[in-house]
Design a protein around this motif. Structure first.
Motif, PDB file in Angstrom:
ATOM      1  N   GLY A  89       0.809  -1.205   0.000  1.00  0.00           N
ATOM      2  CA  GLY A  89       0.000   0.000   0.000  1.00  0.00           C
ATOM      3  C   GLY A  89       0.845   1.258   0.000  1.00  0.00           C
ATOM      4  N   LYS A  90       0.261   2.336   0.499  1.00  0.00           N
ATOM      5  CA  LYS A  90       0.954   3.615   0.534  1.00  0.00           C
ATOM      6  C   LYS A  90       2.115   3.562   1.518  1.00  0.00           C
ATOM      7  CE  LYS A  90       0.135   8.552   1.240  1.00  0.00           C
ATOM      8  NZ  LYS A  90      -0.849   9.585   1.621  1.00  0.00           N
ATOM      9  N   LYS A  91       3.305   3.998   1.081  1.00  0.00           N
ATOM     10  CA  LYS A  91       4.462   3.975   1.953  1.00  0.00           C
ATOM     11  C   LYS A  91       4.352   5.073   3.002  1.00  0.00           C
ATOM     12  CE  LYS A  91       7.699   1.840  -1.270  1.00  0.00           C
ATOM     13  NZ  LYS A  91       9.012   1.934  -1.925  1.00  0.00           N
ATOM     14  N   PRO A  92       4.763   4.778   4.250  1.00  0.00           N
ATOM     15  CA  PRO A  92       4.660   5.792   5.301  1.00  0.00           C
ATOM     16  C   PRO A  92       5.643   6.928   5.090  1.00  0.00           C
ATOM     17  CG  PRO A  92       5.843   3.853   6.101  1.00  0.00           C
ATOM     18  CD  PRO A  92       5.317   3.513   4.742  1.00  0.00           C
ATOM     19  N   SER A  93       5.327   8.077   5.655  1.00  0.00           N
ATOM     20  CA  SER A  93       6.210   9.241   5.586  1.00  0.00           C
ATOM     21  C   SER A  93       6.911   9.422   6.920  1.00  0.00           C
ATOM     22  CB  SER A  93       5.393  10.489   5.250  1.00  0.00           C
ATOM     23  OG  SER A  93       4.482  10.764   6.296  1.00  0.00           O
ATOM     24  N   LEU A  94       7.845  10.382   6.964  1.00  0.00           N
ATOM     25  CA  LEU A  94       8.546  10.661   8.215  1.00  0.00           C
ATOM     26  C   LEU A  94       7.569  11.034   9.327  1.00  0.00           C
ATOM     27  CD1 LEU A  94      11.760  12.663   7.242  1.00  0.00           C
ATOM     28  CD2 LEU A  94      11.669  10.573   8.589  1.00  0.00           C
ATOM     29  N   SER A  95       6.522  11.769   8.996  1.00  0.00           N
ATOM     30  CA  SER A  95       5.582  12.239  10.012  1.00  0.00           C
ATOM     31  C   SER A  95       4.850  11.092  10.702  1.00  0.00           C
ATOM     32  CB  SER A  95       4.571  13.202   9.395  1.00  0.00           C
ATOM     33  OG  SER A  95       3.839  12.565   8.358  1.00  0.00           O
ATOM     34  N   THR A  96       4.647   9.977  10.009  1.00  0.00           N
ATOM     35  CA  THR A  96       3.964   8.844  10.635  1.00  0.00           C
ATOM     36  C   THR A  96       4.839   8.180  11.696  1.00  0.00           C
ATOM     37  OG1 THR A  96       4.723   7.261   8.953  1.00  0.00           O
ATOM     38  CG2 THR A  96       2.642   8.392   8.540  1.00  0.00           C
ATOM     39  N   TYR A  97       6.136   8.450  11.656  1.00  0.00           N
ATOM     40  CA  TYR A  97       7.070   7.863  12.621  1.00  0.00           C
ATOM     41  C   TYR A  97       7.415   8.848  13.741  1.00  0.00           C
ATOM     42  CZ  TYR A  97       8.238   3.466  10.287  1.00  0.00           C
ATOM     43  OH  TYR A  97       8.201   2.190   9.768  1.00  0.00           O
ATOM     44  N   SER A  98       6.516   9.791  14.017  1.00  0.00           N
ATOM     45  CA  SER A  98       6.828  10.875  14.954  1.00  0.00           C
ATOM     46  C   SER A  98       7.089  10.389  16.378  1.00  0.00           C
ATOM     47  CB  SER A  98       5.700  11.900  14.957  1.00  0.00           C
ATOM     48  OG  SER A  98       4.485  11.289  15.342  1.00  0.00           O
ATOM     49  N   LYS A  99       6.599   9.199  16.737  1.00  0.00           N
ATOM     50  CA  LYS A  99       6.844   8.655  18.074  1.00  0.00           C
ATOM     51  C   LYS A  99       7.912   7.558  18.071  1.00  0.00           C
ATOM     52  CE  LYS A  99       2.190   9.693  19.739  1.00  0.00           C
ATOM     53  NZ  LYS A  99       0.935   9.153  20.338  1.00  0.00           N
ATOM     54  N   PHE A 100       8.561   7.385  16.960  1.00  0.00           N
ATOM     55  CA  PHE A 100       9.561   6.320  16.803  1.00  0.00           C
ATOM     56  C   PHE A 100      10.875   6.779  17.434  1.00  0.00           C
ATOM     57  CE2 PHE A 100      12.478   3.851  13.865  1.00  0.00           C
ATOM     58  CZ  PHE A 100      12.107   2.595  14.317  1.00  0.00           C
ATOM     59  N   ASP A 101      11.296   6.111  18.512  1.00  0.00           N
ATOM     60  CA  ASP A 101      12.506   6.527  19.216  1.00  0.00           C
ATOM     61  C   ASP A 101      13.658   5.545  19.060  1.00  0.00           C
ATOM     62  OD1 ASP A 101      11.557   4.450  20.739  1.00  0.00           O
ATOM     63  OD2 ASP A 101      11.475   5.560  22.625  1.00  0.00           O
ATOM     64  N   PHE A 102      13.538   4.622  18.105  1.00  0.00           N
ATOM     65  CA  PHE A 102      14.606   3.648  17.871  1.00  0.00           C
ATOM     66  C   PHE A 102      15.800   4.324  17.206  1.00  0.00           C
ATOM     67  CE2 PHE A 102      16.697   0.711  14.903  1.00  0.00           C
ATOM     68  CZ  PHE A 102      17.093  -0.288  15.780  1.00  0.00           C
ATOM     69  N   VAL A 103      16.986   4.086  17.769  1.00  0.00           N
ATOM     70  CA  VAL A 103      18.226   4.611  17.203  1.00  0.00           C
ATOM     71  C   VAL A 103      19.170   3.432  16.965  1.00  0.00           C
ATOM     72  CG1 VAL A 103      20.176   6.168  17.510  1.00  0.00           C
ATOM     73  CG2 VAL A 103      17.935   6.782  18.441  1.00  0.00           C
ATOM     74  N   PRO A 104      19.525   3.129  15.714  1.00  0.00           N
ATOM     75  CA  PRO A 104      20.384   1.978  15.442  1.00  0.00           C
ATOM     76  C   PRO A 104      21.782   2.158  15.992  1.00  0.00           C
ATOM     77  CG  PRO A 104      20.045   3.269  13.455  1.00  0.00           C
ATOM     78  CD  PRO A 104      19.146   3.851  14.495  1.00  0.00           C
ATOM     79  N   GLY A 105      22.464   1.038  16.196  1.00  0.00           N
ATOM     80  CA  GLY A 105      23.825   1.060  16.707  1.00  0.00           C
ATOM     81  C   GLY A 105      24.778   1.830  15.818  1.00  0.00           C
ATOM     82  N   GLU A 106      25.903   2.198  16.410  1.00  0.00           N
ATOM     83  CA  GLU A 106      26.827   3.105  15.750  1.00  0.00           C
ATOM     84  C   GLU A 106      27.622   2.442  14.633  1.00  0.00           C
ATOM     85  OE1 GLU A 106      29.573   6.709  17.484  1.00  0.00           O
ATOM     86  OE2 GLU A 106      29.265   4.918  18.682  1.00  0.00           O
ATOM     87  N   LYS A 107      28.050   1.204  14.843  1.00  0.00           N
ATOM     88  CA  LYS A 107      28.874   0.509  13.858  1.00  0.00           C
ATOM     89  C   LYS A 107      28.178  -0.770  13.402  1.00  0.00           C
ATOM     90  CE  LYS A 107      33.398  -1.617  13.068  1.00  0.00           C
ATOM     91  NZ  LYS A 107      34.698  -2.004  13.663  1.00  0.00           N
ATOM     92  N   ILE A 108      28.073  -0.954  12.109  1.00  0.00           N
ATOM     93  CA  ILE A 108      27.424  -2.149  11.563  1.00  0.00           C
ATOM     94  C   ILE A 108      28.382  -3.334  11.626  1.00  0.00           C
ATOM     95  CG2 ILE A 108      26.373  -3.173   9.515  1.00  0.00           C
ATOM     96  CD1 ILE A 108      25.531  -0.326   8.715  1.00  0.00           C
ATOM     97  N   LEU A 109      27.982  -4.370  12.368  1.00  0.00           N
ATOM     98  CA  LEU A 109      28.785  -5.588  12.473  1.00  0.00           C
ATOM     99  C   LEU A 109      28.448  -6.587  11.375  1.00  0.00           C
ATOM    100  CD1 LEU A 109      28.708  -6.304  16.329  1.00  0.00           C
ATOM    101  CD2 LEU A 109      30.471  -5.103  15.019  1.00  0.00           C
ATOM    102  N   ALA A 110      27.193  -6.645  11.008  1.00  0.00           N
ATOM    103  CA  ALA A 110      26.759  -7.602   9.987  1.00  0.00           C
ATOM    104  C   ALA A 110      25.619  -6.994   9.186  1.00  0.00           C
ATOM    105  CB  ALA A 110      26.313  -8.906  10.636  1.00  0.00           C
TER     106      ALA A 110
END
Length: 441
Positions: A89-110
């Protein structure tokens, strides 16, 4: 009496012939319906292996002259009769993630996108006690691991799960997924060698500790899916819960989700798209070494055509210290701001990182920054340079629009592929090189 008997005999004979004729018609009708059903089943089961539209995908990797993937002679769109297993369906926009507080790790291991493996194969760096094969999906980029039978799947290149890490992956199911088909599970476990994970019918019966998180796209009310979590110590359940989720819903076209898992020592968070589904302060037992990531289908599918498709797996380490690095060290680098392929459009799951950076800038109103975009080495040098500049400009625009940061405080530029952090010969290396850099000026 003779005529009456003759008439009765003729009537009985006629009824018997009518019954025989009806049976023949019924059998013919059933055979026709069976053939139609077989055709429909065959078309649906083959849908996941149909080629995707290549428009918008990356150019040939300069570091991989011998690509194992089958090539098409022409750039053909799927025909009108093509059946898609997904309808996101319709792809979400940045505004739909306004409560999203996930922050990925600093260095990609895999980082696993299956680019090194051939379509139709089981991925070379994985292990299983069942079967699975790599396919392409109509409307989606890259290759996907198709999972539709009871089995366990272990990425053997991941052999350590640090105290602070994030794990992300995309999960797709077919539409109208049966309520009675199996859950999809992801597990973080103790226990040494991966081959030992195949010894038990259920992990909890073993002498292992860990957490199992399940997703299913069809709940009993037909209005969403379910998410389950089970934390256990030496095989004994510690925490157990089941919740409803509307984000994964095969009955309503929501057949694709981004799953994000965040571990901070004992704490486990699980997100389905922008929703934080679980946040367990003591989800993992303390004092244990967790070194095994495993995906599982605990039972067979109720319907043959039901399937899960797994892709774009990323494991990263470290809790990013945005404030300290930008203000004290003068530079903050992140691979957590993601873009569509060959595009400057920011993916909505980048919201958590942007929010962190915006917070630092709001707290320090006198600070100005320069945003530098970087790419991997796929494609032409000049195209990558232009793309990196456009991406840094998109980040600036997002900070201004979504968080109210004055554009006058931000300069932008792009370096393309000129300043790699590491080599571009592995998926992990490329993922680390695709980054955005914030420099205090």
């Amino acid at each position: 009496m003779k005529y009456l008997f003759t008439a009765f005999f003729m009537l009985s004979s006629f009824c018997l012939q009518a019954q025989i004729f009806k049976k023949i018609l019924d059998k013919t009708k059933q055979k026709t319906e069976d053939k139609i059903s077989e055709k429909i089943s065959e078309k649906a089961s083959n849908a996941a292996s149909r080629p995707i539209d290549d428009a918008g995908t990356k150019k040939k990797d300069k570091n991989k002259p011998n690509d194992q993937s089958p090539k098409r002679e022409t750039e053909e769109e799927p025909g009108d009769d093509a059946v898609s297993t997904v309808n996101t369906g319709k792809k979400p926009s940045l505004s739909t993630y306004s409560k999203f507080d996930f922050v990925p790790g600093e260095k990609i291991l895999a980082y696993e996108d299956f680019s090194q493996d051939a379509l139709g194969d089981f991925p070379d760096k994985w292990n299983t006690n069942g079967a699975g094969d790599l396919v392409q999906v109509v409307g989606e980029e890259g290759k996907w691991l198709k999972i539709n039978k009871k089995a366990r799947f272990i990425p053997e290149f991941i052999n350590s799960l640090p105290e602070n890490f994030t794990c992300e992956f995309d999960l797709i199911c077919n539409e109208d997924f049966s309520f009675y088909s199996a859950d999809f599970s992801v597990l973080l476990l103790t226990g040494g060698a991966s081959n030992q994970a195949f010894e038990y019918g259920f992990v909890q019966k073993g002498n292992r500790s860990g957490v199992q998180m399940n997703l299913h796209p069809h709940n009993a009310g037909n209005n969403g899916g379910t998410a389950k979590i089970n934390s256990f110590d030496n095989g004994v359940a510690v925490i157990d819960n089941t919740l409803e989720t509307t984000k994964f819903n095969s009955q309503n076209g929501r057949t694709k989700v981004r799953v994000s898992i965040w571990r901070q020592k004992q704490r486990i968070r699980m997100y389905v798209n922008e929703d934080k589904v679980f946040d367990l302060p003591k989800g993992l037992v303390s004092g244990k070494e967790f070194n095994l990531l495993m995906f599982e289908l605990g039972n067979d599918m109720h319907r043959e055509n039901d399937q899960y498709l797994l892709g774009n797996i990323k494991l990263a380490v470290g809790a990013p210290d945005t404030r300290n690095k930008l203000m004290t060290e003068g530079k903050f680098v992140t691979s957590g701001i993601l873009f569509d392929v060959n595009s400057d459009k920011i993916k909505p799951e980048s919201f958590g990182v942007l929010k962190e950076i915006a917070g630092v800038l709001k707290e320090n109103e006198a600070v100005r920054v320069k945003i530098l975009g970087h790419t991997d080495s796929d494609g032409e040098d000049q195209a990558n340079l232009e793309l990196s500049k456009k991406r840094s400009a998109s980040v600036k625009a997002a900070l201004a629009k979504e968080f109210g940061i004055a554009e006058s405080r931000i300069d932008t530029d792009g370096m393309g592929e000129k300043q790699p952090l590491t080599n571009n010969t592995t998926a992990e290396g490329k993922a680390n090189n695709r980054r955005v850099e914030f420099i205090k000026i």
